[in-house]
Design a protein around this motif. Structure first.
Motif, PDB file in Angstrom:
ATOM      1  N   GLU A 187       1.014   4.310  -6.291  1.00 31.17           N
ATOM      2  CA  GLU A 187       0.008   3.617  -7.091  1.00 31.17           C
ATOM      3  C   GLU A 187      -0.653   2.508  -6.263  1.00 31.17           C
ATOM      4  N   PRO A 220      -4.975  -4.918 -14.089  1.00 37.19           N
ATOM      5  CA  PRO A 220      -4.707  -4.702 -12.657  1.00 37.19           C
ATOM      6  C   PRO A 220      -3.577  -5.596 -12.182  1.00 37.19           C
ATOM      7  N   ARG A 221      -2.821  -5.100 -11.236  1.00 41.73           N
ATOM      8  CA  ARG A 221      -1.669  -5.852 -10.731  1.00 41.73           C
ATOM      9  C   ARG A 221      -1.985  -6.458  -9.366  1.00 41.73           C
ATOM     10  N   GLN A 265     -14.963   0.989  -8.584  1.00 43.56           N
ATOM     11  CA  GLN A 265     -14.672   0.019  -9.631  1.00 43.56           C
ATOM     12  C   GLN A 265     -15.846  -0.917  -9.856  1.00 43.56           C
ATOM     13  N   VAL A 276      -1.829  -0.804  -5.502  1.00 45.65           N
ATOM     14  CA  VAL A 276      -1.531  -2.166  -5.939  1.00 45.65           C
ATOM     15  C   VAL A 276      -1.936  -3.117  -4.813  1.00 45.65           C
TER      16      VAL A 276
END
Length: 360
Positions: free
Chosen positions: A107, A144-145, A45, A109
């Motif tokens: 996912e 994003p969470r 990222q 998170v």
């Protein structure tokens, strides 16, 4: 009461079996955290944003009191920076807390992010932003969470190797699309004055655009100077950004100002423009500034190879009945720049000329 030997052996055997099961479960959960998986994700990222993330040692997982990854010696540098370039961010350590469903392969998170003793270099940050290619500044596909927010403690912000802010602490709320997100920041300025800043908004991504609705900003210091702005913003990628903020600015000992900040997106032959307005009883500021060109001008002015003096880009005017800058006191200040400058006398009345005979 004496426990019979067969029963005692049975209890010991059951305890051993339970202990082995617990140990196996702990080891399996430890392996499920896969620190390499999350470290690679963070580095990828960062790479996509034109940054290089390095750690002084591999990320280490912990399970108690909750699953988390410990990060040591965090360094964030621009990917195209030279070997001797200053990092954008240095931090002693950090922690990424993870929910159990992420641990079991669902996912990715982050429940909570904590960074301790970060040092942010404004010059390095500005250089990275200026060198970003236009196509790299794109809107993410999703927000994003972060389930319970971000926490930063004992941070600092420096510029030209001089500390600009110290004792920086930051806390945020939950980050999720369509839900109110808040940020609370406190710090000390170079003269020791405490500064407090609160921001809240509702982020969402709609039709490929990042939208910030219901923006609310409060800034204050111990001298009773306060700023309150409210509005909205929208970003379509690169320099296609817009923002409208309005509110009040109260300057201790000077009174109240009507304040407005408008960001207009870049268009053909027209750069991204930031329009600033402050209107008070005796003071008036109305400036139109191109943020990217202004940053380039400032970089040239602060260049270690020697400042390049030039007029700052922008248009507008400043009229101040009085201005106090430290020990300097100025009265009746009036500054006009760009298109706001009055036309020169020679341009308002054509100069007399001697008639020239036509050629024979």
């Amino acid at each position: 009461m004496t426990i019979p030997r067969p029963l005692r052996l049975l209890l010991i055997a059951l305890a051993s079996i339970i202990g082995c099961v617990v140990l196996v479960v702990v080891v399996e959960l430890y392996l499920l955290l896969q620190p390499d998986r999350f470290t690679a994700m963070l580095k990828q990222q960062a790479h996509e944003a034109g940054l290089q993330l390095t750690l002084s040692s591999p990320a280490s997982p912990t399970l108690f009191p909750r699953p988390a990854l410990q990060l040591e010696g965090i360094t964030l540098t621009a990917s195209n920076a030279g070997a001797n370039a200053m990092p954008i961010l240095l931090a002693a350590n950090g922690q990424l807390a993870l929910p159990w469903n992420t641990v079991f392969g669902h996912e990715v998170v982050i429940s909570r992010m904590q960074i301790n003793s970060p040092r942010v270099d404004l010059n390095a940050l500005q250089a990275w932003l200026m060198n970003l290619p236009p196509q790299s500044a794109t809107v993410p596909q999703q927000i994003p969470r972060i389930a319970t927010g971000v926490r930063i403690r004992n941070g600092s912000v420096v510029q030209n190797n001089s500390e600009w802010l110290s004792n920086v602490s930051l806390d945020t709320g939950r980050l999720a699309p369509g839900q109110a997100f808040w940020v609370s920041l406190s710090a000390k300025e170079t003269d020791g004055t405490p500064l407090n800043w609160q921001f809240s908004s509702v982020p969402s991504i709609v039709d490929g655009a990042l939208k910030l609705d219901a923006i609310d900003i409060h800034v204050s210091d111990t001298s009773a100077t306060t700023l309150h702005l409210a509005g909205r913003a929208r970003w379509m990628g690169s320099t296609d950004a817009s923002m409208q903020l309005q509110g009040k600015f109260h300057l201790a000992g000077e009174g109240d100002y009507d304040a407005a900040i408008v960001l207009a997106p870049a268009a053909q032959n027209k750069p991204l423009l930031l329009h600033l307005k402050l209107l008070g009883a005796d003071n008036h500021i109305d400036l139109e500034l191109p943020p990217l060109l202004l940053a380039q001008w400032w970089n040239q002015l602060a260049s270690p190879q020697g400042p390049k003096l030039s007029t700052p880009p922008g248009n507008g005017q400043i009229d101040m009945a009085k201005l106090d800058l430290g020990k300097v006191h100025i009265e009746g200040l009036s500054v006009q720049t760009g298109d706001a400058m009055p036309a020169a006398a020679a341009s308002t009345a054509p100069a007399a000329t001697t008639p020239v005979a036509p050629p024979q």
